[in-house]
Write a protein that holds these residues in place. Structure first.
Motif, PDB file in Angstrom:
ATOM      1  N   LEU A   1      47.760  20.700  38.420  1.00  0.00           N
ATOM      2  CA  LEU A   1      46.879  21.195  39.473  1.00  0.00           C
ATOM      3  C   LEU A   1      45.418  21.156  39.251  1.00  0.00           C
ATOM      4  CD1 LEU A   1      49.182  23.884  40.847  1.00  0.00           C
ATOM      5  CD2 LEU A   1      49.122  21.758  41.391  1.00  0.00           C
ATOM      6  N   SER A   2      44.959  20.928  38.194  1.00  0.00           N
ATOM      7  CA  SER A   2      43.615  20.930  37.731  1.00  0.00           C
ATOM      8  C   SER A   2      42.620  20.209  38.458  1.00  0.00           C
ATOM      9  CB  SER A   2      43.407  20.521  36.243  1.00  0.00           C
ATOM     10  OG  SER A   2      43.829  19.196  36.090  1.00  0.00           O
ATOM     11  N   GLY A   3      43.114  19.214  39.226  1.00  0.00           N
ATOM     12  CA  GLY A   3      42.182  18.343  39.957  1.00  0.00           C
ATOM     13  C   GLY A   3      41.881  18.891  41.270  1.00  0.00           C
ATOM     14  N   GLN A   4      42.356  20.112  41.545  1.00  0.00           N
ATOM     15  CA  GLN A   4      42.108  20.950  42.601  1.00  0.00           C
ATOM     16  C   GLN A   4      40.886  22.053  42.352  1.00  0.00           C
ATOM     17  OE1 GLN A   4      45.564  22.991  43.968  1.00  0.00           O
ATOM     18  NE2 GLN A   4      46.780  21.015  44.357  1.00  0.00           N
ATOM     19  N   ALA A   5      40.470  22.243  41.201  1.00  0.00           N
ATOM     20  CA  ALA A   5      39.478  23.224  40.726  1.00  0.00           C
ATOM     21  C   ALA A   5      38.019  22.796  41.179  1.00  0.00           C
ATOM     22  CB  ALA A   5      39.622  23.447  39.353  1.00  0.00           C
ATOM     23  N   THR A   6      37.529  23.316  42.134  1.00  0.00           N
ATOM     24  CA  THR A   6      36.142  23.082  42.880  1.00  0.00           C
ATOM     25  C   THR A   6      35.659  24.343  42.623  1.00  0.00           C
ATOM     26  OG1 THR A   6      36.937  23.908  45.016  1.00  0.00           O
ATOM     27  CG2 THR A   6      37.119  21.540  44.592  1.00  0.00           C
ATOM     28  N   PRO A   7      34.473  24.344  42.777  1.00  0.00           N
ATOM     29  CA  PRO A   7      33.533  25.643  42.543  1.00  0.00           C
ATOM     30  C   PRO A   7      34.205  26.774  43.609  1.00  0.00           C
ATOM     31  CG  PRO A   7      31.963  23.754  42.591  1.00  0.00           C
ATOM     32  CD  PRO A   7      33.284  23.052  42.759  1.00  0.00           C
ATOM     33  N   ALA A   8      34.451  26.254  44.728  1.00  0.00           N
ATOM     34  CA  ALA A   8      34.975  27.283  45.671  1.00  0.00           C
ATOM     35  C   ALA A   8      36.016  27.931  45.344  1.00  0.00           C
ATOM     36  CB  ALA A   8      34.965  26.817  47.089  1.00  0.00           C
ATOM     37  N   LEU A   9      37.134  27.228  44.640  1.00  0.00           N
ATOM     38  CA  LEU A   9      38.302  27.606  44.230  1.00  0.00           C
ATOM     39  C   LEU A   9      38.079  28.632  43.026  1.00  0.00           C
ATOM     40  CD1 LEU A   9      41.302  27.570  44.994  1.00  0.00           C
ATOM     41  CD2 LEU A   9      41.488  25.376  43.480  1.00  0.00           C
ATOM     42  N   MET A  10      37.381  28.140  42.177  1.00  0.00           N
ATOM     43  CA  MET A  10      37.089  29.006  40.857  1.00  0.00           C
ATOM     44  C   MET A  10      36.549  30.165  41.352  1.00  0.00           C
ATOM     45  SD  MET A  10      38.317  27.180  38.449  1.00  0.00           S
ATOM     46  CE  MET A  10      37.406  28.176  37.103  1.00  0.00           C
ATOM     47  N   LEU A  11      35.609  30.141  42.301  1.00  0.00           N
ATOM     48  CA  LEU A  11      35.175  31.522  42.713  1.00  0.00           C
ATOM     49  C   LEU A  11      36.111  32.437  43.171  1.00  0.00           C
ATOM     50  CD1 LEU A  11      32.500  33.127  43.395  1.00  0.00           C
ATOM     51  CD2 LEU A  11      32.419  32.039  45.582  1.00  0.00           C
ATOM     52  N   ILE A  12      37.068  31.961  44.004  1.00  0.00           N
ATOM     53  CA  ILE A  12      38.118  32.660  44.509  1.00  0.00           C
ATOM     54  C   ILE A  12      38.961  33.339  43.316  1.00  0.00           C
ATOM     55  CG2 ILE A  12      40.298  32.850  45.978  1.00  0.00           C
ATOM     56  CD1 ILE A  12      37.508  32.768  47.551  1.00  0.00           C
ATOM     57  N   TYR A  13      39.320  32.448  42.442  1.00  0.00           N
ATOM     58  CA  TYR A  13      39.814  33.119  41.499  1.00  0.00           C
ATOM     59  C   TYR A  13      39.159  34.057  40.429  1.00  0.00           C
ATOM     60  CZ  TYR A  13      42.893  28.900  41.360  1.00  0.00           C
ATOM     61  OH  TYR A  13      43.692  27.855  41.875  1.00  0.00           O
ATOM     62  N   GLY A  14      37.857  33.920  40.563  1.00  0.00           N
ATOM     63  CA  GLY A  14      37.274  34.962  39.917  1.00  0.00           C
ATOM     64  C   GLY A  14      37.154  36.464  40.764  1.00  0.00           C
ATOM     65  N   VAL A  15      36.880  36.283  41.982  1.00  0.00           N
ATOM     66  CA  VAL A  15      37.133  37.488  42.963  1.00  0.00           C
ATOM     67  C   VAL A  15      38.553  38.067  42.636  1.00  0.00           C
ATOM     68  CG1 VAL A  15      37.457  38.271  45.397  1.00  0.00           C
ATOM     69  CG2 VAL A  15      35.452  36.607  44.607  1.00  0.00           C
ATOM     70  N   GLN A  16      39.378  37.314  42.669  1.00  0.00           N
ATOM     71  CA  GLN A  16      40.971  37.754  42.507  1.00  0.00           C
ATOM     72  C   GLN A  16      40.837  38.585  41.192  1.00  0.00           C
ATOM     73  OE1 GLN A  16      42.811  33.940  44.746  1.00  0.00           O
ATOM     74  NE2 GLN A  16      43.890  34.841  42.978  1.00  0.00           N
ATOM     75  N   MET A  17      40.504  38.021  40.197  1.00  0.00           N
ATOM     76  CA  MET A  17      40.328  38.867  38.910  1.00  0.00           C
ATOM     77  C   MET A  17      39.767  40.222  38.874  1.00  0.00           C
ATOM     78  SD  MET A  17      40.266  36.067  36.063  1.00  0.00           S
ATOM     79  CE  MET A  17      38.971  34.867  36.824  1.00  0.00           C
ATOM     80  N   LEU A  18      38.402  40.131  39.744  1.00  0.00           N
ATOM     81  CA  LEU A  18      37.644  41.191  40.013  1.00  0.00           C
ATOM     82  C   LEU A  18      38.472  42.260  40.859  1.00  0.00           C
ATOM     83  CD1 LEU A  18      35.107  42.724  39.284  1.00  0.00           C
ATOM     84  CD2 LEU A  18      34.034  41.569  41.536  1.00  0.00           C
ATOM     85  N   LEU A  19      39.191  41.947  41.570  1.00  0.00           N
ATOM     86  CA  LEU A  19      39.977  42.735  42.418  1.00  0.00           C
ATOM     87  C   LEU A  19      41.114  43.303  41.841  1.00  0.00           C
ATOM     88  CD1 LEU A  19      41.206  43.829  45.645  1.00  0.00           C
ATOM     89  CD2 LEU A  19      42.508  41.432  45.393  1.00  0.00           C
ATOM     90  N   GLY A  20      41.939  42.628  40.730  1.00  0.00           N
ATOM     91  CA  GLY A  20      42.780  43.263  39.861  1.00  0.00           C
ATOM     92  C   GLY A  20      42.148  44.423  39.218  1.00  0.00           C
ATOM     93  N   ALA A  21      40.951  43.991  38.657  1.00  0.00           N
ATOM     94  CA  ALA A  21      40.391  45.095  37.579  1.00  0.00           C
ATOM     95  C   ALA A  21      40.053  46.401  38.413  1.00  0.00           C
ATOM     96  CB  ALA A  21      39.276  44.507  37.090  1.00  0.00           C
ATOM     97  N   LEU A  22      39.675  46.107  39.806  1.00  0.00           N
ATOM     98  CA  LEU A  22      39.076  47.447  40.512  1.00  0.00           C
ATOM     99  C   LEU A  22      40.365  48.176  40.856  1.00  0.00           C
ATOM    100  CD1 LEU A  22      36.806  48.851  41.677  1.00  0.00           C
ATOM    101  CD2 LEU A  22      36.897  47.219  43.743  1.00  0.00           C
ATOM    102  N   VAL A  23      41.496  47.533  41.123  1.00  0.00           N
ATOM    103  CA  VAL A  23      42.631  48.315  41.748  1.00  0.00           C
ATOM    104  C   VAL A  23      43.213  48.865  40.534  1.00  0.00           C
ATOM    105  CG1 VAL A  23      45.110  48.041  42.545  1.00  0.00           C
ATOM    106  CG2 VAL A  23      43.098  46.669  43.586  1.00  0.00           C
ATOM    107  N   VAL A  24      43.123  48.259  39.313  1.00  0.00           N
ATOM    108  CA  VAL A  24      43.922  48.943  38.185  1.00  0.00           C
ATOM    109  C   VAL A  24      43.206  50.122  37.678  1.00  0.00           C
ATOM    110  CG1 VAL A  24      44.168  48.713  35.553  1.00  0.00           C
ATOM    111  CG2 VAL A  24      44.964  46.680  37.140  1.00  0.00           C
ATOM    112  N   THR A  25      41.793  49.989  37.741  1.00  0.00           N
ATOM    113  CA  THR A  25      41.037  51.252  37.374  1.00  0.00           C
ATOM    114  C   THR A  25      41.174  52.354  38.542  1.00  0.00           C
ATOM    115  OG1 THR A  25      38.984  49.746  36.635  1.00  0.00           O
ATOM    116  CG2 THR A  25      38.544  51.969  37.252  1.00  0.00           C
TER     117      THR A  25
END
Length: 342
Positions: free
Chosen positions: A284-308
């Motif tokens: 699935l690596s061909g789908q990795a656009t800047p927009a998709l990578m940004l969304i992945y980053g926001v998801q990780m930030l969301l998880g860190a905030l909820v865990v905290t």
């Protein structure tokens, strides 16, 4: 202190199931490291970068082997003495990596069968791996998730059950309530971006996708994007219910489970897919656009905030409850009158 675990036979069987379910995956990955091409068709991109795939397979073997350690920790006496963070964080990561597969793979099969396309693992996967590999690997992951989930539920009920008993309206007023509500709103705003974008992609929008990402869209893609939106909404719903309880009779366990599952799946799957895209170890690596990578980053930030947020919530709740005398039951009829520190 905690009481002796109940239902030892059930726990033993679940532990055996979790450990046994890791064996096909570990065996397959080990075979690939040793040079076998079992399950890998001619022309597969897995054959293009031998050194990278050896490293990637070695890492994933270690990750799946961690299931064995967690299963033992959840069922052996020494596991009762492990500090909470050394159990909860690995289990949260395991939940986040397994939940999308546990929900996504059956849905993909159902969609494929409904469309008369067999397994429904996607049109592009036949050049990546043989179809049977997905059944073996994902079937093992589903069994691991079910067994670990049941063991974790039993373990937490014995050790920390008093912390999540009762309803939302049973929770006392807290001086950190305003901070909790502010953090919950912030987490919900973060969840909005992946929820909206995954929903757009699940319904056919090409916004933010280009090149390989457009060519690779199939049933697998649409199912996983729909689940991406669902997990983000689930995380937001959990923290909002917890922060804005408004004398609700909803069991406390419900928003906690929503926050756990939604944040884990959003953050850990987003991180895994982002890493796979950067290293080129997934088809699935061909789908990795800047927009998709940004969304992945926001998801990780969301998880860190909820865990905290969850960490502060449980720390405050444990401190507010009286210490439970040695030998007393792990849970009590009322969360307000039960007691033990975590």
């Amino acid at each position: 202190m905690t009481q002796t675990p109940r239902r030892p036979a059930a726990r033993t069987a679940l532990r055996a199931l979790a450990i046994t379910a890791t064996l096909p995956y570990i065996a397959l990955k080990t075979a690939w490291i040793l040079g076998s091409r079992i399950g890998i068709p001619d022309g597969s991109p897995l054959l293009d970068h031998r050194a990278t795939m050896i490293v990637a397979n070695g890492i994933t073997i270690l990750m799946d082997s961690a299931v064995v350690v967690i299963a033992l920790l959840l069922t052996r006496p020494w596991g009762r003495r492990v500090p909470a963070q050394l159990l909860v964080l690995p289990m949260w990561v395991a939940s986040g990596l397994l939940l999308p597969i546990m929900t996504g793979y059956p849905l993909q099969l159902a969609v494929g069968l409904a469309r008369g396309e067999g397994t429904g693992t996607g049109s592009g996967t036949s050049s990546f791996l043989d179809e049977w590999v997905f059944g073996v690997v994902y079937g093992g992951f589903i069994l691991q998730g079910l067994a670990l989930g049941a063991l974790f539920a039993l373990y937490t009920k014995d050790r920390w059950g008093h912390l999540w008993k009762g309803t939302l309206r049973d929770l006392p007023q807290s001086p950190t309530g305003p901070a909790l509500r502010t953090t919950a709103v912030l987490a919900s705003l973060l969840a909005l971006a992946p929820a909206v974008m995954h929903l757009l992609w699940a319904t056919g929008s090409a916004a933010g996708l280009a090149g390989g990402g457009l060519a690779d869209r199939d049933d697998v893609f649409y199912v996983m994007e729909a689940l991406g939106a669902l997990f983000a909404v689930t995380a937001a719903a959990g923290v909002l219910l917890l922060a804005f309880r408004r004398r609700s009779a909803l069991p406390l366990a419900v928003p906690l489970a929503l926050a756990w599952c939604g944040s884990a799946a959003s953050a850990c799957w987003g991180g895994w897919m982002g890493l796979a895209s950067l290293t080129g170890t997934e088809n699935l690596s061909g789908q990795a656009t800047p927009a998709l990578m940004l969304i992945y980053g926001v998801q990780m930030l969301l998880g860190a905030l909820v865990v905290t947020l969850g960490g502060y919530f449980f720390s405050e709740r444990a401190a507010a409850l009286p210490v439970r005398p040695a030998g007393s039951p792990a849970t009590a009829p009322s969360a307000r009158h039960s007691g033990a520190r975590a």
